[in-house]
Enzyme design. Structure first.
Site, PDB file in Angstrom:
ATOM      1  N   ASP A   1      53.451 -96.167  33.777  1.00 33.57           N
ATOM      2  CA  ASP A   1      54.424 -95.268  33.148  1.00 33.57           C
ATOM      3  C   ASP A   1      53.137 -93.994  33.886  1.00 33.57           C
ATOM      4  OD1 ASP A   1      55.444 -93.765  30.910  1.00 33.57           O
ATOM      5  OD2 ASP A   1      53.085 -93.707  30.462  1.00 33.57           O
ATOM      6  N   SER A   2      54.243 -92.880  33.413  1.00 33.34           N
ATOM      7  CA  SER A   2      53.283 -91.292  34.301  1.00 33.34           C
ATOM      8  C   SER A   2      52.225 -91.181  33.310  1.00 33.34           C
ATOM      9  CB  SER A   2      53.911 -90.543  33.571  1.00 33.34           C
ATOM     10  OG  SER A   2      54.643 -90.647  31.729  1.00 33.34           O
TER      11      SER A   2
ATOM     12  N   TYR B   1      56.625 -86.920  33.771  1.00 30.12           N
ATOM     13  CA  TYR B   1      57.648 -86.851  34.889  1.00 30.12           C
ATOM     14  C   TYR B   1      58.531 -86.090  34.551  1.00 30.12           C
ATOM     15  CZ  TYR B   1      55.186 -90.699  37.468  1.00 30.12           C
ATOM     16  OH  TYR B   1      54.490 -91.482  38.155  1.00 30.12           O
ATOM     17  N   GLY B   2      58.735 -85.504  33.249  1.00 34.43           N
ATOM     18  CA  GLY B   2      59.816 -85.186  32.953  1.00 34.43           C
ATOM     19  C   GLY B   2      60.464 -83.840  33.343  1.00 34.43           C
TER      20      GLY B   2
ATOM     21  N   CYS C   1      58.674 -96.526  31.557  1.00 30.53           N
ATOM     22  CA  CYS C   1      59.088 -94.553  31.795  1.00 30.53           C
ATOM     23  C   CYS C   1      60.141 -95.222  31.898  1.00 30.53           C
ATOM     24  CB  CYS C   1      58.199 -94.130  32.658  1.00 30.53           C
ATOM     25  SG  CYS C   1      58.790 -92.628  33.062  1.00 30.53           S
ATOM     26  N   ASN C   2      61.205 -94.003  30.770  1.00 26.65           N
ATOM     27  CA  ASN C   2      62.244 -94.312  30.778  1.00 26.65           C
ATOM     28  C   ASN C   2      62.418 -92.804  31.571  1.00 26.65           C
ATOM     29  OD1 ASN C   2      63.537 -95.128  27.920  1.00 26.65           O
ATOM     30  ND2 ASN C   2      61.469 -94.632  27.562  1.00 26.65           N
ATOM     31  N   THR C   3      62.014 -91.945  31.367  1.00 22.86           N
ATOM     32  CA  THR C   3      62.800 -90.793  33.015  1.00 22.86           C
ATOM     33  C   THR C   3      62.127 -91.416  34.746  1.00 22.86           C
ATOM     34  OG1 THR C   3      61.348 -88.896  31.751  1.00 22.86           O
ATOM     35  CG2 THR C   3      61.722 -88.182  33.956  1.00 22.86           C
TER      36      THR C   3
ATOM     37  N   GLU D   1      50.274 -87.359  25.435  1.00 21.13           N
ATOM     38  CA  GLU D   1      49.506 -87.387  26.572  1.00 21.13           C
ATOM     39  C   GLU D   1      47.731 -86.946  26.215  1.00 21.13           C
ATOM     40  OE1 GLU D   1      48.648 -89.611  29.740  1.00 21.13           O
ATOM     41  OE2 GLU D   1      50.302 -89.170  29.183  1.00 21.13           O
TER      42      GLU D   1
ATOM     43  N   CYS E   1      61.317 -92.326  24.971  1.00 19.93           N
ATOM     44  CA  CYS E   1      60.477 -91.691  26.449  1.00 19.93           C
ATOM     45  C   CYS E   1      59.072 -92.731  25.521  1.00 19.93           C
ATOM     46  CB  CYS E   1      59.910 -90.500  25.717  1.00 19.93           C
ATOM     47  SG  CYS E   1      58.115 -90.210  26.675  1.00 19.93           S
ATOM     48  N   THR E   2      58.499 -93.668  26.547  1.00 18.42           N
ATOM     49  CA  THR E   2      57.680 -94.155  26.198  1.00 18.42           C
ATOM     50  C   THR E   2      56.526 -93.569  25.259  1.00 18.42           C
ATOM     51  OG1 THR E   2      57.085 -94.630  28.123  1.00 18.42           O
ATOM     52  CG2 THR E   2      58.366 -96.501  26.973  1.00 18.42           C
ATOM     53  N   HIS E   3      55.984 -92.897  25.343  1.00 17.28           N
ATOM     54  CA  HIS E   3      55.008 -91.854  24.722  1.00 17.28           C
ATOM     55  C   HIS E   3      55.690 -92.026  23.100  1.00 17.28           C
ATOM     56  CE1 HIS E   3      54.398 -90.812  28.686  1.00 17.28           C
ATOM     57  NE2 HIS E   3      52.789 -90.165  28.402  1.00 17.28           N
TER      58      HIS E   3
END
Length: 265
Positions: free
Chosen positions: A7-8, A39-40, A70-72, A150, A181-183
């Site tokens: 992931d980012s 990343y978005g 990570c979706n992005t 983050e 978004c996985t966040h």
């Protein structure tokens, strides 16, 4: 067997948490590219380049499957990674999330909150309509949420208002909201306070997909799966290790060890 998850930053821990709940026979390498987060707000080409480097790192560490948590990155680089790394299955989070949302929604109106790039790509609308064209999909890019999470989300009236400002831009008639978004599952309790919809966390279905793929691989290669008392997880973090550890431990509810900085960034 070994699972590579990336992931980012800390967001992929929401996927890792579900993988830990469902899979007890494979170790994990987690790669958090926090130095390049979010990343978005990057171009597709930039994201693809970053993901290819991470993919090479995971392949060099002999993973049996790669999970784009990570979706992005899934929207921008899933097919690119599958073309480059043909020796292992590569799983993204979008298709599992779309499948789960269709199961949940009763009125066929689904909302998605995500990074701006994921929203702009229309990847969830394509995935959902590819499964059933009768569903309406409404997407909202939230540029502030990922960086705030983050850094370590703090519950406050100001942050709640920011969250509300994004969600309120979705039509009220949606009955299901995808955390695109996985966040975002890291602040699920905050989201539930301002949303009265069914919430879909793609991590759940993604973990089931990973389990299916690992079972298929084990059968194909004749690998005997043996349950581990505790799976081993190595974390490779490109940015602030201490901040990752702080946010990660708060979300997972356990101490994190085996945290390293990779040679690539």
């Amino acid at each position: 067997m070994k699972i590579g998850v990336f992931d980012s930053g800390v967001g992929g821990l929401s996927v890792l948490k579900k993988i830990k709940e469902k899979i007890d026979f494979a170790d994990v390498i987690y790669y958090g590219d926090s130095i390049n987060s979010p990343y978005g707000n990057k171009s597709i080409e930039e994201i693809q380049e970053l993901c290819l480097k991470i993919g090479e790192f995971l392949i060099d560490n002999q993973v049996n499957i790669i999970v784009i948590a990570c979706n992005t990155a899934t929207a921008a680089a899933l097919e690119t990674l599958r073309e480059r790394f043909t020796s292992v299955p590569i799983v993204g989070v979008v298709q599992p999330g779309a499948t789960m949302a269709i199961k949940q929604s009763k009125n066929k109106k689904i909302g998605v909150i995500s990074t701006p790039l994921t929203a702009k790509s229309g990847v969830y609308e394509k995935a959902i309509k590819g499964l059933n064209p009768k569903y309406d999909v409404f997407q909202k890019g939230c540029d502030l949420l990922c960086p705030m999470i983050e850094k370590g989300w703090e519950s406050s009236e100001k942050n709640t208002e920011i969250l509300k400002s994004y969600i309120n831009q979705l039509p009220d008639e949606i009955d299901t909201l995808i955390l695109g978004c996985t966040h975002y599952p890291l602040i699920r309790e905050e989201i539930e306070k301002v949303v009265d919809k069914k919430i879909v966390d793609p991590a759940e279905e993604t973990a089931m997909h990973v389990l299916f793929e690992l079972n298929r691989l084990a059968l194909k290669k004749g690998v005997k799966k043996s349950r581990k008392e505790k799976i081993s997880i190595d974390y490779f973090i490109t940015g602030d290790v201490n901040k990752f550890k702080e946010v990660g431990e708060r979300f997972l509810g356990e101490k994190l060890s085996n945290i390293y900085q990779p040679l690539i960034g």
